[in-house]
Write a protein that holds these residues in place. Sequence first.
Motif: not given
Length: 372
Positions: A244-245, A247-249, A256, A259
Amino acid sequence: MRQKILSVSITSVFLIISNSGYAQFGNLMNQFKDAAEKIQKEVQQQIQSTIEPVNTSNQQSQAVAPAANIPQPSVSNVVRSPVKNSDQSDSSDISKAFRGIWCKTIDTSSSGPFDFKGVKPGDLCQSSDDVIVAIAAKLKKSNQTFEWMTKPKALNEGGVLVVDNVIAGDKAFFKIAILIDPYLEKAYLASFTGLICAADPSNSLNSENPFRNALESKYGKPASAYTEYDSLKAQIDELEQQNSAARRQAITVREAKNTRDVDNMLPMLKGMLGASDKNAILSLTWDYEKGNPERPVGTATVTQARWNLIREVGGCKVQYIDKASSGSPSLDYGFGLSLMGTKRIVSLENSIIAKNQAKEKEKIQSAPAPKF
């Protein structure tokens, strides 16, 4: 010598993803995808290596029931006597020299209530001569600092020294952490993990098993149990959090995609979680300092030990057949008992750290200044 006390424990948890951060995403994003695939393979390997040895007759989903023909293991006498180390021939001299320096007083307040074959965390002077001699011999053989044990004032500052694979008579230790206070000339067993050999290939930590009964007879009811389900869930939770972390970065298309690949694998992993055994115990923990916020300080933990580590500390007579491996090799079968020091040991370590810092500050302040 300026080190933290190591929380030596052989809990059956393998780490899939590092907690070191996300500084280099190009490589890290690929690791997330690999990690999800690796979980699937390693979970199956873990279940085979941890559960199969104690489930020899289709007992994977239930505890092994006691039987009349199964030997009852004695927790205080289940380690076989390893071959005596030749370095222990001068044991009387080593023990006498050590006790002359470090045992002018005995600190009984540091001892924990649990023991492994008579050995407890706490003042090293309370241990038998064979333990003291074995530690000195192992330190010398592995080229670690050992002169402090028999030479006065050999250390300038205190700290923790970790010794691996120590054999002392009929006692075998995977790790021993020694807290050394040269200011008061005291040495402590801060923590250690000892080997308990199985008495029968069916021994396990499952409820009602003879080995479990023997443990509870000696140490009482455990405070908590860690199961096959708990182990897999911890890995999946960690993977979800890290992915999750990431994916945000994520920056590149490849990152992408990785993830998303992990997201697609998670339902399969959660399906494995639903099928995992909540009754297959991987480790048991006793909390002898209840309410201690500094856990694992003040705890004792028993878990299955890896066969190759067992052989490094003398081996076990009882073996099991690993049917999942090619050739069905016989693997040594036993358990690790990890005894952590008390809160008193932690306070002693903090005191030693403070003394080290004060000494270093005094040294700096008394150093000569350049002329200018």
